[in-house]
Write a protein that holds these residues in place. Structure first.
Motif, PDB file in Angstrom:
ATOM      1  N   ASP A 220      28.972  25.286  15.422  1.00 54.24           N
ATOM      2  CA  ASP A 220      27.631  25.029  15.966  1.00 54.24           C
ATOM      3  C   ASP A 220      26.570  24.921  14.872  1.00 54.24           C
ATOM      4  OD1 ASP A 220      28.441  25.231  18.709  1.00 54.24           O
ATOM      5  OD2 ASP A 220      28.522  27.404  18.463  1.00 54.24           O
ATOM      6  N   HIS A 222      24.749  23.426  11.662  1.00 53.60           N
ATOM      7  CA  HIS A 222      24.593  22.266  10.782  1.00 53.60           C
ATOM      8  C   HIS A 222      24.664  22.756   9.343  1.00 53.60           C
ATOM      9  CE1 HIS A 222      23.111  18.412   9.234  1.00 53.60           C
ATOM     10  NE2 HIS A 222      22.391  19.149   8.395  1.00 53.60           N
ATOM     11  N   ASP A 255      14.785  22.767  23.895  1.00 56.02           N
ATOM     12  CA  ASP A 255      15.448  21.507  23.617  1.00 56.02           C
ATOM     13  C   ASP A 255      14.637  20.342  24.185  1.00 56.02           C
ATOM     14  OD1 ASP A 255      15.893  21.477  26.349  1.00 56.02           O
ATOM     15  OD2 ASP A 255      18.018  21.996  26.208  1.00 56.02           O
ATOM     16  N   SER A 261      16.550  27.300  23.908  1.00 50.55           N
ATOM     17  CA  SER A 261      17.791  27.070  23.165  1.00 50.55           C
ATOM     18  C   SER A 261      17.595  27.571  21.742  1.00 50.55           C
ATOM     19  CB  SER A 261      18.143  25.577  23.171  1.00 50.55           C
ATOM     20  OG  SER A 261      17.076  24.831  22.606  1.00 50.55           O
ATOM     21  N   SER A 263      18.461  26.803  17.403  1.00 50.77           N
ATOM     22  CA  SER A 263      18.851  25.882  16.339  1.00 50.77           C
ATOM     23  C   SER A 263      19.403  26.721  15.195  1.00 50.77           C
ATOM     24  CB  SER A 263      17.640  25.070  15.875  1.00 50.77           C
ATOM     25  OG  SER A 263      17.925  24.384  14.678  1.00 50.77           O
ATOM     26  N   ARG A 265      21.133  26.296  11.293  1.00 50.30           N
ATOM     27  CA  ARG A 265      21.403  25.331  10.223  1.00 50.30           C
ATOM     28  C   ARG A 265      21.439  26.002   8.864  1.00 50.30           C
ATOM     29  NH1 ARG A 265      15.621  23.445   9.145  1.00 50.30           N
ATOM     30  NH2 ARG A 265      14.383  24.468  10.761  1.00 50.30           N
ATOM     31  N   VAL A 341      22.967  25.553  21.913  1.00 46.61           N
ATOM     32  CA  VAL A 341      22.608  25.305  20.514  1.00 46.61           C
ATOM     33  C   VAL A 341      22.131  23.863  20.391  1.00 46.61           C
ATOM     34  CG1 VAL A 341      23.392  25.273  18.131  1.00 46.61           C
ATOM     35  CG2 VAL A 341      24.290  26.997  19.718  1.00 46.61           C
ATOM     36  N   ARG A 342      20.895  23.695  19.944  1.00 44.86           N
ATOM     37  CA  ARG A 342      20.323  22.358  19.807  1.00 44.86           C
ATOM     38  C   ARG A 342      20.992  21.591  18.669  1.00 44.86           C
ATOM     39  NH1 ARG A 342      15.798  25.480  19.873  1.00 44.86           N
ATOM     40  NH2 ARG A 342      15.134  24.922  17.775  1.00 44.86           N
ATOM     41  N   MET A 344      21.128  19.155  15.365  1.00 41.72           N
ATOM     42  CA  MET A 344      20.261  19.151  14.198  1.00 41.72           C
ATOM     43  C   MET A 344      19.094  18.184  14.370  1.00 41.72           C
ATOM     44  SD  MET A 344      19.552  20.481  11.350  1.00 41.72           S
ATOM     45  CE  MET A 344      18.407  20.113  10.017  1.00 41.72           C
ATOM     46  N   GLU A 346      17.183  17.732  16.728  1.00 42.73           N
ATOM     47  CA  GLU A 346      16.056  18.322  17.448  1.00 42.73           C
ATOM     48  C   GLU A 346      15.399  19.465  16.675  1.00 42.73           C
ATOM     49  OE1 GLU A 346      16.918  19.332  21.505  1.00 42.73           O
ATOM     50  OE2 GLU A 346      18.024  17.482  21.861  1.00 42.73           O
ATOM     51  N   ALA A 347      15.979  19.848  15.540  1.00 45.84           N
ATOM     52  CA  ALA A 347      15.382  20.906  14.731  1.00 45.84           C
ATOM     53  C   ALA A 347      14.062  20.416  14.139  1.00 45.84           C
ATOM     54  CB  ALA A 347      16.327  21.326  13.614  1.00 45.84           C
ATOM     55  N   ASP A 408      14.030  16.531  13.126  1.00 45.58           N
ATOM     56  CA  ASP A 408      14.833  16.047  12.010  1.00 45.58           C
ATOM     57  C   ASP A 408      15.342  14.634  12.244  1.00 45.58           C
ATOM     58  OD1 ASP A 408      16.208  17.212   9.417  1.00 45.58           O
ATOM     59  OD2 ASP A 408      17.729  16.030  10.455  1.00 45.58           O
TER      60      ASP A 408
END
Length: 437
Positions: A220, A222, A255, A261, A263, A265, A341-342, A344, A346-347, A408
């Protein structure tokens, strides 16, 4: 209390040594003495120095040791997925408490371990899996359970932090800094897990799971490593009053459909020198936790090394042994939130983009138009003549752009479209920017 120790490498040997040196104190803290029932190793004949244990305690039969009725607690410091997963699942289902430092297993299949612990009514502790000796997971797991954590940002890999700190201090390139890290023992002979971000991603998954009461796995997260970070990137960061760190970032948000949700990374990013993580140098780790009621909290210390990791392991051993003597079990896994988990894309982040461009009228307007088409706002623009910036040698001019916060996906699409502009000779560098806005 009888311990089975799986593994006797750098960490395992330190655990054995500390058990011997601190035996009286540990017994007083627990309320019963600790005894080693056995130590499972791959090779019996290997020289292990002057470890204070009888040779007959060593065995290659890890399965037999784990299943022994004479064992109360299993301590796993072998690492890897299998056979460690099978050993620990068997131990937990049999009601034996487990202490592990295995971040890869917890991130890959922590669910199996937690489920086995629930089935067997046993404790599963893993403080040493993230940030070495730093007391971090227990506060997330227990101390902050009365609060709402919104964001966790951390430097959780000492090897990459040493490399980036050396590049920042000396102006060296990645290859030179990696060579120094290897010579000093900070980097493994094969540094892939560190420099490509796999190690940090596993830790990010564990941190997000605890912070947001949601099962988050390594898949999950990134992940990007530091191999593409250049001396020119460091110079550009300095010009902005920033430095570059490999960050793990876990953030609560919404999200695209407006649902809560998370994120998660791992990637290199520029952070302003005013950020608490900017001054974390050498091979140290630090994690910055942002909670609603408690506010910002900083955890800092040695994130790796045999003694540091063994310290965290023994802290867990004391906790699980106390629980067994009291006939109680620690709170079980908290995954009630079950947040999505969103992706990447949408980060929310910012970009630092360095472009090699033709030095002629209309270039800046054309570049700005690309950003506008993707609804990305520009925060700052800096232009320098060719040769004055390391990234711009061979170009007519260098255009350095820092954006405001945007998804992103929009930022990445902007960069891709910039490649198609006639006036853009090349994109010299793209780095995310965190903090400071």
């Amino acid at each position: 209390m009888r311990l089975a120790i799986l593994g006797c490498g750098t960490v395992g040997s330190e655990v054995v040594r500390l058990l011997h040196e601190q035996s009286a104190d540990l017994a007083a803290r627990i309320g019963a003495p600790l005894e080693i029932a056995g130590i499972a190793v791959r090779r019996l004949g290997r020289d292990r120095g002057d470890l204070p244990v009888a040779p007959e305690l060593f065995t290659t039969d890890a399965v037999g040791l784990v299943k022994s009725d004479d064992v109360d607690v299993v301590v796993e410091v072998v690492g890897g997925i299998e056979p460690a997963r099978s050993w620990l699942v068997d131990a937990l289902r049999a009601g034996k408490s487990v202490v592990t430092a295995n971040k890869a297993l917890l991130a890959e299949d922590g669910a199996s371990l937690h489920d086995a612990a629930a089935d067997g009514g046993a404790d599963l502790y893993y403080e040493a899996a993230v940030a070495g000796a730093i007391p971090l997971l227990r506060p997330l797991r227990e101390s902050l359970h009365g609060d709402r954590i919104n964001r966790v940002t951390g430097i959780v890999n000492g090897t990459t932090n040493f490399i980036l700190s050396a590049m920042d201090a000396t102006g060296a390139g990645f290859a030179e800094a990696l060579e120094e890290a290897t010579e000093l023992g900070y980097a493994e002979a094969d540094p892939t897990a560190d420099v490509e971000g796999f190690d940090a991603a596993a830790k990010a998954a564990i941190l997000a799971s605890l912070a947001f009461h949601t099962r988050v796995g390594a898949a999950d997260v990134h992940r990007e490593g530091i191999t593409e970070v250049t001396a020119a990137d460091m110079a550009s960061a300095k010009a902005m009053g920033c430095t570059i760190k490999l960050l793990c970032i876990a953030a609560r948000g919404t999200d695209a459909a407006g649902r809560e949700s998370v994120s998660v990374r791992v990637h290199p990013a520029m952070i302003p020198l005013s950020h608490p993580l900017a001054s974390v140098g050498d091979a140290y780790n630090a994690v910055f936790v942002e909670a609603e009621a408690a506010g910002p909290l900083m955890f800092y210390g040695r994130g790796a090394g045999g003694a540091a990791t063994a310290s965290a392991v023994l802290g867990d051993v004391v906790a699980v042994c106390r629980n067994r003597l009291a006939g109680v079990r620690a709170p079980s896994e908290s995954a009630y939130a079950d947040l999505a988990v969103r992706p990447m894309g949408e980060a929310l982040t910012r970009y630092h983009v360095s472009l090699d461009v033709a030095d002629k009228p209309g270039v800046l307007a054309a570049v700005a138009g690309v950003f506008a088409r993707h609804d990305v706002s520009i925060a700052t623009v800096r232009q320098a003549p060719a040769g004055t910036e390391p990234a711009g040698r061979g170009a007519d001019a260098v255009l350095v752009i820092v954006t405001h916060t945007a998804p992103d996906a929009a930022l990445a699409a902007t960069v891709e479209d910039l490649r198609g502009l006639d006036a853009v000779r090349s994109i010299a560098s793209v780095l995310r920017v965190e903090g400071g806005e």
